[in-house]
Structure formats: structure tokens, C-alpha cells
Design a protein around this motif. Structure first.
Motif, short mmCIF file in Angstrom:
data_model
loop_
_atom_site.label_atom_id
_atom_site.label_comp_id
_atom_site.label_asym_id
_atom_site.label_seq_id
_atom_site.Cartn_x
_atom_site.Cartn_y
_atom_site.Cartn_z
N GLU A 30 0.12 -3.06 -4.42
CA GLU A 30 1.16 -2.24 -3.79
C GLU A 30 2.46 -2.36 -4.56
N VAL A 57 -1.27 1.30 -4.78
CA VAL A 57 -0.62 1.88 -3.61
C VAL A 57 0.87 2.02 -3.89
N ILE A 80 -3.09 5.73 -3.65
CA ILE A 80 -2.67 5.87 -2.26
C ILE A 80 -1.15 5.92 -2.25
N THR A 82 2.25 6.07 0.70
CA THR A 82 2.53 5.86 2.11
C THR A 82 3.48 6.91 2.68
N ARG A 105 -5.60 9.22 -1.40
CA ARG A 105 -5.48 8.93 0.03
C ARG A 105 -4.03 8.77 0.47
N MET A 107 -1.73 6.71 3.28
CA MET A 107 -1.65 5.63 4.25
C MET A 107 -0.45 5.89 5.16
N ASP A 109 2.20 4.74 7.66
CA ASP A 109 2.89 3.51 8.02
C ASP A 109 3.34 3.60 9.48
N LEU A 129 -6.28 6.55 7.40
CA LEU A 129 -5.83 5.26 6.89
C LEU A 129 -4.42 4.98 7.42
N SER A 131 -1.35 1.73 8.44
CA SER A 131 -0.95 0.33 8.27
C SER A 131 -0.14 -0.11 9.48
#
Length: 207
Positions: A30, A57, A80, A82, A105, A107, A109, A129, A131
Motif C-alpha cells: 500500500e 494499492v 487497487i 481506494t 479493483r 477498495m 474505505d 472490496l 476496508s
């Protein structure tokens, strides 16, 4: 279960030194928001070129201009990126559409989300997906508890990552919800021997 190393509040050289030391134990890399703000898309590109076999990420924390920022991240090499759960549905839908085009993808948050109705809405938008994110400022007031960890319970269609001060002591509690990805930052990046810390964390995860 993936171990995701969060690189944040670090210089470029520190990022690459840490990756060199820990790559054998890390599945996902990340690139933190602060690092992206400091070095831009260039550091995403550089890390992906150096570690093409790792999932990268980009923690863009997008909350508007979703299409543009998702394209930026994916063109730079991120696998990925976010997007904040409080973003407008249109923003989230736009990023999901871009991800589909690039075969990447998104993600989502969940920082600040406490109402499970938002998870229902995210599910309906096609999110897969998320988090569970216990923020840095929140960590100053205490550790992530059972209430936060229970937020995604019952939403089996989500792949779930957990972030927020995860360390060897808190990991057993986090593992109780059987997430798909554990995100670890300072417990590794600030360890005296980061490689050893990463090895221990990875060794504690179910195979």
C-alpha cells in the motif's frame, strides 16, 4: 490471508528500503495517502515497476472526481485504488466502471462509517472490496474494538481488509472476524528490524 504493508509518513528512500527488507513476507503493497501527496503518481509507477508481481494499492482516498482519479491510479500501475465510503454514489459507480475497464479493483474505505445501511447501499452499487479502517487520529483515543470489527458481519460478498494500528497484540482480536487482508503499517515500518516484524505478522496469519 494477505498481509498488506502500509507505507505512509515515509520518504521515498525509506519506502524502498522497507520493501527491500520485507518483500518476502508482504503480499500487497500500500502506497499511503501522505506518500502519494508527497511524490505523486511517480512513486506508484516506480514501486509497481520494481515489484510487478506484488499487488499495489494506491491509497488515494478518493471522494470526488472518481473517474479521473481512478484512471490516474491505474495508469500509474496500481492494481487497487481506494475510495471513501461517504463519497457520492455516482463517484463510487464511476470508479467501479473504470476498474472494470482496466481489470483492476476498488477498495471502499469505511473510515467513519457506523451505519450498516451504508454497507447495504455499497453492496447494491456492486462494491466487492472494503476496508474496516480505524483512523490514525481515532487510534490516539483507543484501539479498534469489537463494535467496529462487527460492522461487516453478515456481508459475505465483501472481501474485507482491516487497518488501524494492527500489531502483534491486537492481531488475535482482528483475526476473529476472519478478514481477507490484514493491513499493517507502523508495527512493521517502525520496528527495529522490519523484516523480523513482517515475518512474525505473516506467520500469524492463516494460510
Amino acid at each position: 490471508m494477505n498481509l498488506q504493508l502500509a507505507l505512509d509518513r515515509l520518504t521515498r528512500d525509506e519506502c524502498f528500503q522497507l520493501l527491500q527488507e520485507t518483500e518476502a513476507f508482504v503480499d500487497w503493497i500500500e502506497i499511503g495517502t501522505g506518500v502519494i501527496k508527497e511524490y505523486g503518481m511517480a512513486i506508484i509507477r516506480e514501486i509497481k515497476e520494481t515489484y510487478p508481481y506484488k499487488v499495489v494499492v494506491a491509497d488515494m482516498k478518493t471522494c470526488d472526481a472518481g473517474k479521473h482519479e481512478a484512471i490516474q491510479a491505474f495508469e500509474a500501475g496500481a492494481d487497487i485504488t481506494t475510495v471513501m465510503a461517504f463519497s457520492a454514489d455516482k463517484t463510487i459507480l464511476d470508479t467501479l466502471e473504470v476498474a472494470k475497464t482496466y481489470n483492476k479493483r476498488i477498495m471502499i474505505d469505511l473510515l467513519g462509517v457506523t451505519n450498516r445501511n451504508r454497507l447495504v447501499e455499497l453492496q447494491q452499487l456492486g462494491v466487492d472490496l472494503v476496508s474496516l479502517h480505524f483512523g490514525k487520529d481515532m487510534q490516539a483515543e483507543g484501539e479498534m474494538g469489537a463494535e467496529q470489527l462487527a460492522l461487516t458481519h453478515g456481508f459475505d460478498q465483501f472481501d474485507v481488509a482491516v487497518a488501524g494500528g494492527v500489531n502483534v497484540d491486537s492481531l488475535p482480536t482482528v483475526l476473529q472476524i476472519q478478514p481477507d487482508t490484514i493491513i499493517v503499517g507502523s508495527a512493521i515500518t517502525k520496528a527495529d528490524i522490519p523484516a523480523e516484524a513482517a515475518a512474525v505478522m505473516k506467520g500469524l496469519l492463516p494460510r
